[in-house]
Motif scaffolding. Sequence first.
Motif, short mmCIF file in Angstrom:
data_model
loop_
_atom_site.label_atom_id
_atom_site.label_comp_id
_atom_site.label_asym_id
_atom_site.label_seq_id
_atom_site.Cartn_x
_atom_site.Cartn_y
_atom_site.Cartn_z
N LYS A 186 0.81 -1.20 0.00
CA LYS A 186 0.00 0.00 0.00
C LYS A 186 0.85 1.27 0.00
O LYS A 186 0.37 2.33 -0.33
N THR A 242 -3.90 6.32 3.07
CA THR A 242 -5.35 6.28 3.22
C THR A 242 -5.70 5.99 4.67
O THR A 242 -4.82 5.69 5.49
N GLU A 243 -6.97 6.06 4.97
CA GLU A 243 -7.44 5.73 6.31
C GLU A 243 -7.11 4.27 6.64
O GLU A 243 -6.73 3.96 7.77
N ASP A 244 -7.22 3.39 5.65
CA ASP A 244 -6.88 1.97 5.85
C ASP A 244 -5.43 1.82 6.28
O ASP A 244 -5.11 1.01 7.15
N TYR A 245 -4.55 2.57 5.64
CA TYR A 245 -3.13 2.50 5.96
C TYR A 245 -2.90 2.91 7.41
O TYR A 245 -2.15 2.27 8.15
N LYS A 246 -3.57 3.98 7.83
CA LYS A 246 -3.43 4.46 9.21
C LYS A 246 -3.94 3.41 10.20
O LYS A 246 -3.33 3.16 11.24
N VAL A 247 -5.06 2.79 9.87
CA VAL A 247 -5.63 1.75 10.75
C VAL A 247 -4.67 0.57 10.86
O VAL A 247 -4.43 0.05 11.95
N SER A 261 -1.45 0.58 10.37
CA SER A 261 -0.26 1.01 11.11
C SER A 261 -0.52 0.93 12.61
O SER A 261 0.34 0.49 13.38
N SER A 262 -1.71 1.31 13.02
CA SER A 262 -2.08 1.20 14.43
C SER A 262 -2.17 -0.26 14.84
O SER A 262 -1.82 -0.63 15.97
#
Length: 105
Positions: free
Chosen positions: A68, A74-79, A81-82
Motif C-alpha cells: 500500500k 489512506t485511512e486503511d493504511y493508518k488503521v 499502522s495502528s
Amino acid sequence: MGEFNNRISAQRDALRIVNGSELFVESLLSLTGKAIDRWSRNNKIDAHDPIVTLLKSMSGTLFFLANKSQEQVTEDYKVLSSKVAAQLSNLELEVASKKMQRTSR
C-alpha cells in the motif's frame, strides 16, 4: 520514505522482542512466513502458540502495508499502522508471559 522506515522499525522491534527474550535456542531471522515456520519448528513451538500467531499476523499486516505504501496514505493504511503497534504490544506481553511461566517452574 517514512512509511518504509516505520515498517522496518516495526520488524526490528518484533525481532528484538523475540530474540532479546533469551527464551529460544534459535533466533528469529525475519518476519517471513517461512522464517517464522522454521523458527517455531526448530524451537519446538506449536504452530498455534500465541507468539507464532502474532508473528504471522504481523507479517501479513506489514506485507500489506508494503504494498500500500506506493499509494497515497489512506485511512486503511493508518488503521493498519495502528494494528502493527498493537501487535507489537501484544507480542511483548506474550513473550513476557512465557518468560514468567518458565521462571515459575
